[in-house]
Design a protein around this motif. Structure first.
Motif, PDB file in Angstrom:
ATOM      1  N   VAL A 164       0.907  -1.030  -0.095  1.00  0.00           N
ATOM      2  CA  VAL A 164       0.073  -0.155   0.058  1.00  0.00           C
ATOM      3  C   VAL A 164       0.858   1.296  -0.047  1.00  0.00           C
ATOM      4  CG1 VAL A 164      -1.642   1.221   1.508  1.00  0.00           C
ATOM      5  CG2 VAL A 164      -1.769  -1.017   0.956  1.00  0.00           C
ATOM      6  N   LYS A 165       1.859   1.038   0.881  1.00  0.00           N
ATOM      7  CA  LYS A 165       2.926   2.376   0.691  1.00  0.00           C
ATOM      8  C   LYS A 165       3.677   2.529  -0.219  1.00  0.00           C
ATOM      9  CE  LYS A 165       3.917   2.280   5.782  1.00  0.00           C
ATOM     10  NZ  LYS A 165       5.169   2.112   6.837  1.00  0.00           N
ATOM     11  N   GLN A 166       3.981   1.571  -1.063  1.00  0.00           N
ATOM     12  CA  GLN A 166       4.538   1.615  -2.407  1.00  0.00           C
ATOM     13  C   GLN A 166       3.524   2.214  -3.445  1.00  0.00           C
ATOM     14  OE1 GLN A 166       6.587  -2.222  -3.245  1.00  0.00           O
ATOM     15  NE2 GLN A 166       7.411  -1.313  -5.199  1.00  0.00           N
ATOM     16  N   ALA A 167       2.369   1.680  -3.277  1.00  0.00           N
ATOM     17  CA  ALA A 167       1.422   2.356  -4.152  1.00  0.00           C
ATOM     18  C   ALA A 167       1.313   3.841  -4.283  1.00  0.00           C
ATOM     19  CB  ALA A 167      -0.056   1.575  -4.337  1.00  0.00           C
ATOM     20  N   PHE A 168       1.516   4.174  -3.134  1.00  0.00           N
ATOM     21  CA  PHE A 168       1.382   5.927  -2.792  1.00  0.00           C
ATOM     22  C   PHE A 168       2.496   6.468  -3.372  1.00  0.00           C
ATOM     23  CE2 PHE A 168      -2.221   4.657  -0.372  1.00  0.00           C
ATOM     24  CZ  PHE A 168      -3.200   5.976  -0.468  1.00  0.00           C
ATOM     25  N   GLN A 169       3.771   5.736  -3.661  1.00  0.00           N
ATOM     26  CA  GLN A 169       4.796   6.411  -3.939  1.00  0.00           C
ATOM     27  C   GLN A 169       5.102   6.243  -5.446  1.00  0.00           C
ATOM     28  OE1 GLN A 169       6.393   8.444  -2.119  1.00  0.00           O
ATOM     29  NE2 GLN A 169       4.918   8.298  -0.765  1.00  0.00           N
ATOM     30  N   ASP A 170       4.123   5.492  -6.125  1.00  0.00           N
ATOM     31  CA  ASP A 170       4.276   5.125  -7.656  1.00  0.00           C
ATOM     32  C   ASP A 170       3.375   6.165  -8.651  1.00  0.00           C
ATOM     33  OD1 ASP A 170       3.862   3.798 -10.202  1.00  0.00           O
ATOM     34  OD2 ASP A 170       4.197   1.886  -9.191  1.00  0.00           O
ATOM     35  N   ASP A 171       4.212   6.948  -9.055  1.00  0.00           N
ATOM     36  CA  ASP A 171       3.878   7.902  -9.901  1.00  0.00           C
ATOM     37  C   ASP A 171       2.836   7.717 -11.009  1.00  0.00           C
ATOM     38  OD1 ASP A 171       5.494   9.673  -8.620  1.00  0.00           O
ATOM     39  OD2 ASP A 171       6.943   9.875 -10.187  1.00  0.00           O
ATOM     40  N   GLU A 172       2.859   6.238 -11.656  1.00  0.00           N
ATOM     41  CA  GLU A 172       1.844   5.850 -12.582  1.00  0.00           C
ATOM     42  C   GLU A 172       0.497   5.426 -11.754  1.00  0.00           C
ATOM     43  OE1 GLU A 172       1.546   2.417 -16.120  1.00  0.00           O
ATOM     44  OE2 GLU A 172       2.988   2.179 -14.627  1.00  0.00           O
ATOM     45  N   VAL A 173       0.781   4.862 -10.785  1.00  0.00           N
ATOM     46  CA  VAL A 173      -0.328   4.573  -9.963  1.00  0.00           C
ATOM     47  C   VAL A 173      -1.146   5.913  -9.675  1.00  0.00           C
ATOM     48  CG1 VAL A 173      -1.672   3.246  -8.164  1.00  0.00           C
ATOM     49  CG2 VAL A 173       0.211   2.222  -9.621  1.00  0.00           C
ATOM     50  N   MET A 174      -0.387   6.825  -8.960  1.00  0.00           N
ATOM     51  CA  MET A 174      -1.047   7.929  -8.501  1.00  0.00           C
ATOM     52  C   MET A 174      -1.594   8.736  -9.697  1.00  0.00           C
ATOM     53  SD  MET A 174      -0.841   8.031  -5.122  1.00  0.00           S
ATOM     54  CE  MET A 174      -1.067   9.807  -4.707  1.00  0.00           C
ATOM     55  N   SER A 175      -0.800   8.947 -10.787  1.00  0.00           N
ATOM     56  CA  SER A 175      -1.317   9.566 -11.768  1.00  0.00           C
ATOM     57  C   SER A 175      -2.637   9.269 -12.452  1.00  0.00           C
ATOM     58  CB  SER A 175      -0.505   9.673 -12.848  1.00  0.00           C
ATOM     59  OG  SER A 175      -0.128   8.516 -13.515  1.00  0.00           O
ATOM     60  N   GLN A 176      -3.263   8.036 -12.172  1.00  0.00           N
ATOM     61  CA  GLN A 176      -4.173   7.480 -12.917  1.00  0.00           C
ATOM     62  C   GLN A 176      -5.302   7.115 -12.012  1.00  0.00           C
ATOM     63  OE1 GLN A 176      -3.747   4.307 -16.050  1.00  0.00           O
ATOM     64  NE2 GLN A 176      -1.455   4.819 -16.034  1.00  0.00           N
ATOM     65  N   LEU A 177      -4.931   6.528 -10.545  1.00  0.00           N
ATOM     66  CA  LEU A 177      -6.048   6.526  -9.720  1.00  0.00           C
ATOM     67  C   LEU A 177      -5.897   7.394  -8.422  1.00  0.00           C
ATOM     68  CD1 LEU A 177      -5.181   2.584  -9.369  1.00  0.00           C
ATOM     69  CD2 LEU A 177      -6.959   3.533 -10.174  1.00  0.00           C
ATOM     70  N   ASN A 178      -6.957   8.154  -8.252  1.00  0.00           N
ATOM     71  CA  ASN A 178      -7.131   9.127  -7.350  1.00  0.00           C
ATOM     72  C   ASN A 178      -7.004   8.276  -6.021  1.00  0.00           C
ATOM     73  OD1 ASN A 178      -7.444  11.319  -5.797  1.00  0.00           O
ATOM     74  ND2 ASN A 178      -9.639  11.603  -6.268  1.00  0.00           N
ATOM     75  N   LEU A 179      -5.785   8.053  -5.194  1.00  0.00           N
ATOM     76  CA  LEU A 179      -5.838   7.186  -4.380  1.00  0.00           C
ATOM     77  C   LEU A 179      -5.814   7.722  -3.018  1.00  0.00           C
ATOM     78  CD1 LEU A 179      -2.608   4.566  -4.979  1.00  0.00           C
ATOM     79  CD2 LEU A 179      -5.027   4.108  -5.101  1.00  0.00           C
ATOM     80  N   ASN A 180      -6.400   7.052  -2.007  1.00  0.00           N
ATOM     81  CA  ASN A 180      -6.454   7.487  -0.870  1.00  0.00           C
ATOM     82  C   ASN A 180      -6.323   6.002   0.036  1.00  0.00           C
ATOM     83  OD1 ASN A 180      -7.074   8.662   1.793  1.00  0.00           O
ATOM     84  ND2 ASN A 180      -8.833   9.737   1.200  1.00  0.00           N
ATOM     85  N   SER A 181      -6.162   6.157   1.505  1.00  0.00           N
ATOM     86  CA  SER A 181      -6.018   4.975   2.267  1.00  0.00           C
ATOM     87  C   SER A 181      -6.872   5.177   3.425  1.00  0.00           C
ATOM     88  CB  SER A 181      -4.367   4.952   2.736  1.00  0.00           C
ATOM     89  OG  SER A 181      -4.453   3.944   3.717  1.00  0.00           O
ATOM     90  N   ALA A 182      -7.333   4.015   3.867  1.00  0.00           N
ATOM     91  CA  ALA A 182      -8.187   4.067   5.004  1.00  0.00           C
ATOM     92  C   ALA A 182      -7.565   3.314   6.475  1.00  0.00           C
ATOM     93  CB  ALA A 182      -9.771   3.584   4.725  1.00  0.00           C
ATOM     94  N   ASN A 183      -6.491   3.062   6.327  1.00  0.00           N
ATOM     95  CA  ASN A 183      -5.809   2.538   7.321  1.00  0.00           C
ATOM     96  C   ASN A 183      -5.461   3.665   8.553  1.00  0.00           C
ATOM     97  OD1 ASN A 183      -4.231   0.658   5.033  1.00  0.00           O
ATOM     98  ND2 ASN A 183      -4.212  -0.458   6.958  1.00  0.00           N
ATOM     99  N   SER A 184      -4.994   3.350   9.723  1.00  0.00           N
ATOM    100  CA  SER A 184      -5.112   4.114  10.807  1.00  0.00           C
ATOM    101  C   SER A 184      -4.075   5.417  10.279  1.00  0.00           C
ATOM    102  CB  SER A 184      -4.693   3.619  11.854  1.00  0.00           C
ATOM    103  OG  SER A 184      -3.554   2.724  11.664  1.00  0.00           O
ATOM    104  N   ILE A 185      -3.285   5.103   9.106  1.00  0.00           N
ATOM    105  CA  ILE A 185      -2.457   6.256   8.736  1.00  0.00           C
ATOM    106  C   ILE A 185      -3.272   7.563   8.369  1.00  0.00           C
ATOM    107  CG2 ILE A 185      -0.488   4.929   7.877  1.00  0.00           C
ATOM    108  CD1 ILE A 185      -1.401   5.100   5.098  1.00  0.00           C
ATOM    109  N   ASN A 186      -4.721   7.206   8.179  1.00  0.00           N
ATOM    110  CA  ASN A 186      -5.423   8.531   7.647  1.00  0.00           C
ATOM    111  C   ASN A 186      -5.866   9.317   9.155  1.00  0.00           C
ATOM    112  OD1 ASN A 186      -8.077   9.895   7.053  1.00  0.00           O
ATOM    113  ND2 ASN A 186      -7.442   9.085   4.944  1.00  0.00           N
ATOM    114  N   ILE A 187      -5.537  10.417   9.027  1.00  0.00           N
ATOM    115  CA  ILE A 187      -5.777  11.296  10.382  1.00  0.00           C
ATOM    116  C   ILE A 187      -7.081  11.223  10.586  1.00  0.00           C
ATOM    117  CG2 ILE A 187      -6.048  13.417   9.156  1.00  0.00           C
ATOM    118  CD1 ILE A 187      -4.089  12.778  12.210  1.00  0.00           C
TER     119      ILE A 187
END
Length: 450
Positions: free
Chosen positions: A212-235
């Motif tokens: 999950v962390k890797q996906a958030f640092q992947d420019d290709e994934v981030m540019s095509q998918l409007n990603l968000n995380s619902a783990n407890s990392i989300n404030i």
């Protein structure tokens, strides 16, 4: 509310943070300041929803108007968090009365309500400024379909899936360790279908979390998918959990409140982080105990000051099978800034044999519990001293671990309605190896089908 990235320079608002999920370079967002709340005794006399609205408005500020916050909390917190007395000086805060029978319901439902109103809140906010453009690198995500990508060790998946099931313009992808959560946990979120996609990964929770962390640092994934995380990392999830610590203390007799010690079953350490924030706000909690299973990175760290995660072990308390807890940097930041004294926290690791013993001891006292809460109870009994009052957190309904609970106690336990409804449903998960490139291919395939 001003939030900062704990890894690199990046200041954002609360509304930015809940849509970004994770900061640059995988940094966690955290409040730059936690101001105490005035008149805690009066606050403790309020009802749960009213009190929680006040707490969250205090933390977040006027990004969310007070009336809107009240309606968000009313829609999210539709179930109780009762404090159940086990014996003379010990209580269990039961956090499993929500729709997916776990404490994650509080944070997931609050987050879903915030995201559901995001566009209206941003347009009405008086706090939008240049930090928004800096946070998003100039990208305007309003109106785009949102993809929530999250990892679960058992209970997060169900809470997030149910909170967002059927929500327009939101697709949820959940990664979980194949064969390492209970069947009923799996059934709760892997049978929904529609906008909920589940991936059974041939690895452990830390592997899922890493991808999950890797996906958030992947420019290709981030540019095509409007990603968000619902783990407890989300404030948003984290701040919602602060509220039930106030609810716990509010239910104690007044003469016991200042002597309360709270034991938190800890895996990814979001629950404990929320408790420490509650203490920083002025809630009269004497101290905390971080109760872990044999994945004891934090107890060893507090004893030696050496951070040395081991290979994750599979245990009876599978939701706590985490060797690299994602929220620990937030706790460390609170220590370093003097927000919380290090002496306010101790940690105890409980092995499998003691976990089973604790379940039996609780049952002998007339209290049915499950492995996670039993670990918190055993750690509490290990550390509680005379004149202190102990609270341990019940984070999941015992029926979610029906097989292990019945095997240990030798008693049959009935299924609550929520589990009866899904028990006969087919699991719709896709199985994938522990390989980020294959997870990435799945995500991008979902994008191309939209």
């Amino acid at each position: 509310m001003k939030l900062e990235n704990l890894k690199v320079k990046q200041d954002v608002t609360f509304l930015d943070a809940i849509t970004l999920g994770l900061g640059k370079e995988q940094g966690l967002f955290f409040p730059s300041n936690i101001a105490p709340i005035e008149n805690i005794p009066a606050l403790l006399k309020e009802d749960f929803v009213t009190r929680s609205s006040h707490i969250l408005t205090h933390l977040i500020g006027n990004e969310i108007p007070a009336e809107t916050m009240k309606s968000i909390v009313e829609a999210a917190f539709t179930f109780a968090a009762p404090l159940n007395q086990v014996n003379e000086n010990t209580y269990c805060l039961e956090l499993f009365h929500g729709p997916t029978l776990a404490f994650k319901d509080f944070g997931a439902r609050f987050m879903a309500q915030c995201l559901g109103r995001y566009n209206a809140l941003v347009k009405g906010s008086e706090l939008q400024n240049d930090t928004e453009n800096d946070a998003r690198d100039g990208t305007d995500c309003s109106g785009q379909k949102l993809t929530i990508l999250t990892a679960t060790s058992g209970d997060t998946g169900a809470a997030v899936a149910h909170a967002f099931h059927g929500v327009d313009d939101v697709e949820v992808v959940i990664l979980y360790p194949k064969g390492k959560i209970s069947l009923l946990q799996e059934k709760l979120f892997c049978t929904l279908g529609d906008n909920i996609k589940t991936l059974a990964i041939e690895g452990d929770f830390d592997d899922c979390q890493s991808m999950v962390k890797q996906a958030f640092q992947d420019d290709e994934v981030m540019s095509q998918l409007n990603l968000n995380s619902a783990n407890s990392i989300n404030i948003a999830r984290l701040l919602a959990q602060v509220c039930y610590y106030f609810e716990a203390i509010a239910q104690l007799p007044a003469e016991q409140q200042a002597e309360a010690v709270i034991s938190v079953p800890s895996g990814n350490f979001g629950n404990l982080t929320a408790g420490l924030i509650a203490k920083a706000l002025g809630l009269p909690i004497k101290r905390f105990i971080a109760a872990t299973n044999e994945n004891d990175t934090v107890p060893r760290y507090l004893a030696s000051q050496q951070w040395s995660p081991n290979q994750t072990k599979a245990t009876l308390s599978n939701a706590m099978d985490v060797s690299e807890p994602n929220n620990w940097p937030r706790i460390e930041a609170m220590f370093e800034r003097g927000i919380i004294a290090r002496e306010s926290l101790t940690a105890v690791a409980i092995d499998e044999q003691l976990t089973q013993l604790a379940m039996k001891q609780l049952y002998q006292q007339g209290y049915l519990s499950e492995p996670h809460a039993a670990i918190a109870y055993k750690a509490l009994k290990h550390a509680l001293v005379d004149d202190e009052v102990g609270i341990f957190l019940g984070t999941a309904h015992p029926a979610k671990f029906k097989d292990s609970v019945e095997n240990i106690l030798g008693e049959m336990i009935p299924l609550p309605e929520a589990l009866v409804e899904c028990a006969s449903e087919a699991i719709l998960s896709h199985s994938l190896p522990n390989d980020y490139e294959q997870v990435k291919a799945f995500l991008l395939c979902r994008y191309r089908q939209k």
